[in-house]
Design a protein around this motif. Structure first.
Motif, PDB file in Angstrom:
ATOM      1  N   ALA A   1       0.823  -1.215   0.000  1.00  0.00           N
ATOM      2  CA  ALA A   1       0.000   0.000   0.000  1.00  0.00           C
ATOM      3  C   ALA A   1       0.858   1.266   0.000  1.00  0.00           C
ATOM      4  O   ALA A   1       0.503   2.262  -0.652  1.00  0.00           O
ATOM      5  CB  ALA A   1      -0.936  -0.010   1.211  1.00  0.00           C
ATOM      6  N   ARG A   2       1.964   1.226   0.727  1.00  0.00           N
ATOM      7  CA  ARG A   2       2.824   2.426   0.807  1.00  0.00           C
ATOM      8  C   ARG A   2       3.462   2.767  -0.527  1.00  0.00           C
ATOM      9  O   ARG A   2       3.916   3.888  -0.746  1.00  0.00           O
ATOM     10  CB  ARG A   2       3.906   2.227   1.876  1.00  0.00           C
ATOM     11  CG  ARG A   2       3.376   2.247   3.294  1.00  0.00           C
ATOM     12  CD  ARG A   2       4.451   2.669   4.282  1.00  0.00           C
ATOM     13  NE  ARG A   2       5.616   1.795   4.211  1.00  0.00           N
ATOM     14  CZ  ARG A   2       5.785   0.704   4.946  1.00  0.00           C
ATOM     15  NH1 ARG A   2       4.845   0.331   5.803  1.00  0.00           N
ATOM     16  NH2 ARG A   2       6.871  -0.028   4.817  1.00  0.00           N
TER      17      ARG A   2
ATOM     18  N   SER B   1       1.746   2.272   9.315  1.00  0.00           N
ATOM     19  CA  SER B   1       0.895   3.146   8.485  1.00  0.00           C
ATOM     20  C   SER B   1       1.662   4.329   7.898  1.00  0.00           C
ATOM     21  O   SER B   1       1.427   4.719   6.758  1.00  0.00           O
ATOM     22  CB  SER B   1      -0.282   3.659   9.312  1.00  0.00           C
ATOM     23  OG  SER B   1       0.192   4.376  10.438  1.00  0.00           O
TER      24      SER B   1
ATOM     25  N   LEU C   1      -0.016   6.899   5.467  1.00  0.00           N
ATOM     26  CA  LEU C   1      -1.259   6.396   4.872  1.00  0.00           C
ATOM     27  C   LEU C   1      -2.479   6.895   5.659  1.00  0.00           C
ATOM     28  O   LEU C   1      -2.396   7.127   6.862  1.00  0.00           O
ATOM     29  CB  LEU C   1      -1.269   4.864   4.865  1.00  0.00           C
ATOM     30  CG  LEU C   1      -0.213   4.153   4.016  1.00  0.00           C
ATOM     31  CD1 LEU C   1      -0.311   2.640   4.223  1.00  0.00           C
ATOM     32  CD2 LEU C   1      -0.372   4.495   2.549  1.00  0.00           C
TER      33      LEU C   1
END
Length: 497
Positions: A136-137, A216, A219
Motif C-alpha cells: 500500500a505504501r 501506516s 497512509l
C-alpha cells in the motif's frame, strides 16, 4: 447521488477476503450502491483443488449477486494471491497494475478459526497485513486503507475504548522467535503467550492492529471492529433441525450480534470519510450493538425456538428446543440426555438398517464449536462508540438511507425471525411452500416425544413401585382416580346424547 456513492465513482478498489462471508457482501454492496465504481480487484487463491477462476465463477453464481451479476462480470478483476507467501505471491505484472491505479483498500482477509495454530494465525492475521501495508505504501494513488479487525481483539478488557492498546508482545520479536521453533513447542507455549485472551484469533487480531498503527506512516487508515457478525438486517435481503438442544451461556449476558450489512455500510462510509477528510490520527470504529441496542442470549433462545416452531425445517431430527444454562454440570447433563443419548440411539438404528452412522460425529463437531463460543456467550463488554456516532453525524440524509448503520433502529425479534427464515431458504435451500409438510412432520415428532416420555415415566414408576409400598399405594390411587374420571366423562357424554 449520495456523497459516498459519488466518492467511489471512477475509483479502483482492492478487496482482500472477497470470497469470505463479509467480503462477498462488501463486493455486492459496492456494485449495487456505488454503480459508477470503476474496477474492483479481489485477491483470490486456489483452494481445495479449485483454480482462482473456478472460485470466482462459483462466487458469481451466489444468489447474493442476482441483482448485480452483469456488473460483476464487467468490473470484478481477480488477482492470484496467497497470503502465506512472501509479497502475497502476486506476480510482477499484477503488482505493477495495482501500484499504479488502486485508490482504496479494504483488508477483510483473516483466519477466523478460533482454534487456529498460533504460527498459522500469526502468518494470516499479522504477517499478511504487514505485507499488504508494504504494498500500500508504494501505491501512487491510494487514498484510504480500511482494516477489518474485531471488537474482541481486546476482550481481556471489560471496557474497550476506540484506541489501539499496547500489544501483549512486540509482533516482530514473536514472528522471529516462532520462525525457528518446532510446532510442538509452539503448541506448548501458546497458552502462556495468549495469556488472558481465549484463543489465537483474538490474540493475533490485537497484534495486527498494532502493526497497522506502526506501519501506516503517511497512509490514511481506519480500523473497523465488528463484534459477532451475523446475517444481513436489510440488505441485500433479510436473511433448527432440532439438533442443538443445549448450550453453555449466561441468559442475561449481551449477545453482541451485528448484522453484516451494518458492518459493510460502516466500512464504506469510513472509506469515504478517511479519504475525503483525512483525519490526523487513525480512527477506530467499535461496530457493536451491546451498548446501544442490547439483546441477550436468553432472548435469542426464545425467539429462535418460536420462529422454528412456526416455520419448521424440513425433516427435522427433533422438535426445536434449547436449554441455555451457565452451570457446567447442568449443561453436561443436558448434553448427555438431549444430545448423546438420542445420537447413539439414532446411530444404532442406522447401523441396523445398513446405513453409515453419522449423528455422533455431527454432535462431536457441534460440541467443539459450542465450546469455542462459550467465552463470548458467558460475559458482556462495554464498547465506546463515539467515532461511529461522529461518522453518522457526517452523513447526509441520502447517505443515511443508502448506507444505514444506525443499530438503534434494529428490531431484534424481527431480525432473529428473518435470520432463521434466511437459514431455511438460502443456507438449507428449503422452499417455504413445504411448510405444511414440515409442520406435519413436527407433529409426528411431538407425538413420538409424548409417547417416549410416557413409556419412560411408566418404567421409572414401576421400578420405583416394586421397591416401595407407599409408592405403590400412591400409584394405585392415581390410576383409580384417572379411571373414575374417565368413567364419569363417559357417563356424562352418554347422558348428553
Amino acid at each position: 447521488m449520495s456523497s459516498i456513492a459519488a466518492y467511489y465513482a471512477g475509483k479502483n478498489v482492492l478487496i482482500t477476503g472477497a470470497t469470505g462471508f463479509m467480503g462477498k457482501v462488501l463486493v455486492e454492496k459496492l456494485l449495487r450502491s456505488c454503480p459508477e465504481v470503476k474496477v474492483i480487484y479481489i485477491l483470490v487463491r486456489p483452494k481445495a483443488g479449485q483454480s482462482m477462476q473456478a472460485r470466482v465463477a462459483d462466487m458469481m453464481k451466489c444468489k447474493l449477486f442476482d441483482r448485480v451479476r452483469e456488473d460483476f462480470q464487467k468490473k470484478i478483476i481477480p488477482i492470484g494471491s496467497e497470503l502465506m507467501q512472501p509479497n502475497l505471491a502476486i506476480n510482477s505484472e499484477d503488482t505493477e497494475r495495482l501500484l499504479s491505479c488502486v485508490n482504496v483498500i479494504f483488508h477483510c482477509a483473516a483466519t477466523v478459526r478460533f482454534d487456529e495454530p498460533l504460527k498459522h494465525a500469526l502468518q494470516l492475521n499479522v504477517v499478511a497485513t504487514q505485507q499488504l501495508l508494504l504494498l500500500a505504501r508504494q501505491m501512487q494513488k491510494l487514498e484510504a486503507f480500511i482494516h477489518i479487525s474485531t471488537a474482541y481483539a481486546n476482550c481481556n478488557r471489560n471496557h474497550v475504548e476506540e484506541v489501539i492498546y499496547p500489544p501483549p508482545v512486540e509482533p516482530k520479536k514473536l514472528i522471529d522467535s516462532l520462525e525457528w521453533m518446532d510446532e510442538s513447542i509452539i503448541q506448548d507455549i501458546t497458552p502462556k503467550l495468549i495469556g488472558d485472551r481465549p484463543n489465537t484469533y483474538t490474540y493475533t487480531k490485537a497484534l495486527a492492529e498494532y502493526v497497522v498503527q506502526q506501519e501506516s506512516r503517511d497512509l490514511n487508515i481506519a480500523i473497523i471492529r465488528p463484534s459477532i457478525v451475523g446475517a444481513s438486517w436489510q440488505e441485500p435481503f433479510p436473511a433448527g433441525k432440532g439438533i442443538l438442544r443445549t448450550m453453555k451461556a449466561t441468559n442475561d449476558a449481551v449477545a453482541d450480534l451485528i448484522p453484516v450489512d451494518v458492518v459493510v455500510n460502516l466500512t464504506l462510509a469510513a472509506g469515504w470519510y478517511t479519504a475525503v477528510h483525512r483525519p490526523k490520527t487513525t480512527l477506530i470504529y467499535n461496530c457493536t450493538t451491546g451498548g446501544i441496542n442490547p439483546f441477550h442470549w436468553g432472548e435469542i433462545e426464545y425467539h429462535v425456538i418460536s420462529t422454528f416452531k412456526r416455520n419448521p425445517l424440513d425433516q427435522a431430527f427433533r422438535r426445536p428446543n434449547a436449554n441455555i444454562t451457565s452451570n457446567y454440570l447442568i449443561n453436561q447433563y443436558w448434553i448427555a440426555v438431549s444430545h448423546k443419548a438420542p445420537a447413539l440411539v439414532y446411530d444404532l438404528y442406522l447401523r441396523l438398517t445398513g446405513q453409515k452412522p453419522r449423528m455422533m460425529k455431527i454432535f462431536n463437531r457441534l460440541h467443539k464449536s459450542m465450546m469455542l463460543l462459550e467465552y463470548f456467550s458467558s460475559k458482556s463488554w462495554n464498547w465506546s462508540s463515539d467515532n461511529m456516532n461522529m461518522l453518522m453525524s457526517q452523513l447526509s440524509l441520502e447517505d443515511k438511507r443508502g448506507f444505514n448503520f444506525d443499530v438503534r433502529q434494529l428490531h431484534w425479534p424481527e431480525y432473529i425471525e428473518n435470520y432463521c427464515i434466511g437459514t431455511k431458504k438460502y443456507v438449507l435451500n428449503e422452499d417455504m411452500s413445504g411448510l405444511p409438510a414440515a409442520r406435519q412432520h413436527l407433529k409426528k415428532l411431538r407425538n413420538i416425544r409424548y409417547a417416549f416420555n410416557t413409556i419412560l415415566l411408566v418404567v421409572i414408576w414401576r421400578v420405583f413401585i416394586a421397591r416401595s409400598q407407599m409408592a405403590r399405594h400412591i400409584w394405585y390411587f392415581v390410576v383409580s382416580l384417572c379411571y373414575k374420571f374417565l368413567s364419569y366423562f363417559r357417563a356424562s357424554s352418554t347422558i348428553r346424547h
